[in-house]
Design a protein around this motif. Sequence first.
Motif, short mmCIF file in Angstrom:
data_model
loop_
_atom_site.label_atom_id
_atom_site.label_comp_id
_atom_site.label_asym_id
_atom_site.label_seq_id
_atom_site.Cartn_x
_atom_site.Cartn_y
_atom_site.Cartn_z
N GLY A 18 3.14 15.80 8.46
CA GLY A 18 3.37 15.52 9.87
C GLY A 18 3.62 16.76 10.68
N GLU A 19 4.13 17.82 10.06
CA GLU A 19 4.37 19.07 10.77
C GLU A 19 3.13 19.96 10.80
OE1 GLU A 19 7.63 20.60 8.48
OE2 GLU A 19 9.10 19.86 9.92
N VAL A 20 2.29 19.83 9.77
CA VAL A 20 1.14 20.73 9.64
C VAL A 20 -0.14 20.08 10.15
CG1 VAL A 20 -0.25 22.05 8.00
CG2 VAL A 20 2.21 21.84 7.66
N ALA A 98 -0.22 23.86 3.40
CA ALA A 98 -1.36 23.23 4.07
C ALA A 98 -2.17 22.32 3.14
CB ALA A 98 -2.26 24.31 4.67
N LEU A 99 -2.67 22.87 2.04
CA LEU A 99 -3.56 22.09 1.19
C LEU A 99 -2.89 20.83 0.62
CD1 LEU A 99 -5.68 24.78 -0.69
CD2 LEU A 99 -6.15 23.59 1.45
N PRO A 100 -1.70 20.91 0.02
CA PRO A 100 -1.08 19.67 -0.46
C PRO A 100 -0.76 18.69 0.66
CG PRO A 100 0.45 21.52 -0.65
CD PRO A 100 -0.88 22.09 -0.33
N SER A 101 -0.44 19.18 1.84
CA SER A 101 -0.17 18.28 2.96
C SER A 101 -1.43 17.54 3.38
CB SER A 101 0.39 19.07 4.14
OG SER A 101 1.63 19.66 3.83
N ILE A 102 -2.55 18.27 3.49
CA ILE A 102 -3.81 17.63 3.86
C ILE A 102 -4.24 16.64 2.78
CG2 ILE A 102 -6.25 18.04 4.36
CD1 ILE A 102 -5.41 20.82 5.40
N ALA A 103 -4.10 17.02 1.51
CA ALA A 103 -4.52 16.15 0.41
C ALA A 103 -3.69 14.88 0.33
CB ALA A 103 -4.43 16.92 -0.91
N SER A 104 -2.47 14.88 0.89
CA SER A 104 -1.62 13.70 0.82
C SER A 104 -1.96 12.66 1.87
CB SER A 104 -0.15 14.11 0.98
OG SER A 104 0.10 14.61 2.28
N VAL A 105 -2.78 13.03 2.89
CA VAL A 105 -3.10 12.07 3.96
C VAL A 105 -4.61 11.92 4.15
CG1 VAL A 105 -0.94 12.42 5.22
CG2 VAL A 105 -2.88 13.94 5.67
N ALA A 154 -6.32 7.55 6.68
CA ALA A 154 -6.82 6.20 6.42
C ALA A 154 -5.72 5.29 5.88
CB ALA A 154 -7.99 6.25 5.44
N LYS A 155 -4.79 5.83 5.10
CA LYS A 155 -3.70 5.04 4.52
C LYS A 155 -2.38 5.26 5.26
CE LYS A 155 -5.78 4.89 -0.09
NZ LYS A 155 -5.59 5.14 -1.55
N VAL A 156 -2.48 5.88 6.41
CA VAL A 156 -1.29 6.06 7.26
C VAL A 156 -1.66 5.52 8.65
CG1 VAL A 156 0.52 7.67 7.99
CG2 VAL A 156 -0.86 8.20 5.97
N PRO A 157 -1.75 4.21 8.81
CA PRO A 157 -2.26 3.64 10.07
C PRO A 157 -1.42 4.01 11.28
CG PRO A 157 -1.29 1.95 8.66
CD PRO A 157 -1.42 3.18 7.81
N ALA A 158 -0.12 4.25 11.09
CA ALA A 158 0.72 4.63 12.22
C ALA A 158 0.28 5.95 12.82
CB ALA A 158 2.19 4.71 11.79
N ARG A 159 -0.22 6.86 11.99
CA ARG A 159 -0.72 8.14 12.48
C ARG A 159 -2.17 8.02 12.96
NH1 ARG A 159 1.76 12.74 10.73
NH2 ARG A 159 0.40 13.72 12.26
N ARG A 160 -2.95 7.19 12.29
CA ARG A 160 -4.37 7.06 12.62
C ARG A 160 -4.57 6.55 14.05
NH1 ARG A 160 -9.40 8.66 10.36
NH2 ARG A 160 -10.98 7.34 11.28
N LYS A 161 -3.72 5.61 14.47
CA LYS A 161 -3.93 5.02 15.79
C LYS A 161 -3.59 5.98 16.93
CE LYS A 161 0.63 2.83 16.25
NZ LYS A 161 1.33 1.53 16.39
#
Length: 611
Positions: A18-20, A98-105, A154-161
């Motif tokens: 969420g920060e990156v 960066a990379l682990p954060s991106i890979a988690s979402v 895709a699996k974090v709909p609160a952020r996707r919208k």
Amino acid sequence: MPEIRRLPESLVNRIAAGEVVERPAAALKEVVENAIDAGATRIAIHLVDGGLTRLEVTDDGCGMAPDQMALALERHATSKLPDEAIEQVATLGFRGEALPSIASVSRFTLESRPQEGDHAGQGWRRVVDHGDIIEDTPAALPPGTRVRVEQLFAKVPARRKFLRTARSEYAACKDVVQRLAMARPDIGFTLDHGDRRVLSLQPGEALASRVSGIIARELADNGVAINLERGPMRLTGIAGLPTYNRGVADHQYLFVNGRPVKDRLLTGAVRGAYSDMLARDRHAVLALFLTLPNEDVDVNVHPAKTEVRFRDGAFVRGFIVSGLRHALSGGDRRSAQSPDVAAMGRWQTEPLAQDAPALRSLFANRDWSNPSASNTAGHTAGHVASPVSPWRGPDSEDPAAPMGRAVEAEALPEIAAQYPLGIARGQVANTYIVAEAADGLVLVDQHAAHERLVLERLRAAGAEDALKRSQALLLPEVVELEETACDRLEDAAEKLAALGLVIERFGPSAMLVRAVPHSLGKSNPAALLQDIDDDLAKHGEALLLGEKLDLVLATMACHGSVRAGRTLQVSEMNALLREMERTPRSGQCNHGRPTWVKLSMADVEKLFGRH
């Protein structure tokens, strides 16, 4: 009592993401920065739906071995900090988040093949789907690294919208690529959006060529090169002339040690440098590259790494302001170089007035075999009647010659080549001076030009210092403000005193105004302090007071200059032109508008279809 527990690693990564990773552009920025740090000479970016569906980055950098790839996807694992001296970091990335954060979402695919070493001929692929490893296999690819990010949030709909449209996300991604491409002209970049090639930049370009090619081609003709040094600090780049400006500040690109940043101190310095050359609602176009020792700047302020902090912010600001002013005024009197395209078009397409009286040709029914024969209006050859009206002659029946008197133009003096603004030929509408230069036709707005000349004279005569003289208040005024506002004003009190505003702390939530600048004696001290505090909170510097003083000087210059509508003698016109050639910043008035434009002879010939 609620029990304290450790959060799962997958949730920790999503919180960190969420920060990156706020949007596709943020993920793209991190991946491209990794490619630059890997020593790539060419970087290819491909976007689908503005990065919402997929973004892919391929580079020819050093590559990674399989065990290094696995380590790169762990939090706080990086190769860019060989020791604990974080203040000496010289790479774009260094946090290892960066990379682990991106890979988690997202569905994250990392493919890499080392350029050299034991694994030089072996490529490897690692796929992580929202934090879960689903593939870890060999792969075929050339040396370098390829990163693919799909199904972001895709699996974090609160952020996707909260993501914007594909068009908006594409614009943000393009801006990221452009900024990084400007920072590294030695690297080649390509950007594809869907099936369309958007950007293609070759490696090894000159900085000015790369910058003008990305921002706007006309910047090369309407900008000045910046190359200044002061001790270990260096400022390079290209700054647009004040007459070449925009309505928003989106075309200001700032870099610190090769890192694109958005810093309030730097934007405030740019605004201060252009303060007396632009209207308040106009913004300069420029790209500035500031280089200074790593220990003098802190880049570890925010995970996104777009903010920095300087050890000596006042010195940095002063260096930028003085450097820009020197470059814009040091021997440069240029105005915007290209005439307005629409105006040029009107020269060619302006129709005749529909209700204009029809004029009979002076040459109609003339006997061309007899040169001395009279024309139908009764005028002998070589004689022009004195005009009585624009359309009618003395007898009020036949057309007369046009108003005015045709005078044979004198030959251009040989010394005209020494005068960039040429020799005055006349005046149009008692407002615009027409001059002939060795290389074209020059039009000068006499009021705007003289306004700038008067302002520069006032400054040279010390009027700027006179405006800063304090006028003590008979009864010091107490201004109540928030405590944080009082803290900011108290810290800036010494600088404000140099501008003529004398204030001091008067309790936790009040300031005492003892004196104001003489030129602002009728202003409201409470409103003045509130505006200055807003300026301090926004820019970190009290720029507003200096701008108010500049406005007073500009007003004095405006009222003391030649007004539009005044008839000038030819000697006065030439004197104005010569002084413009000697005066810094004479190419723009005090509001950022051009004072003169030039039509080259080639442009004049185009108007008549000669070329």
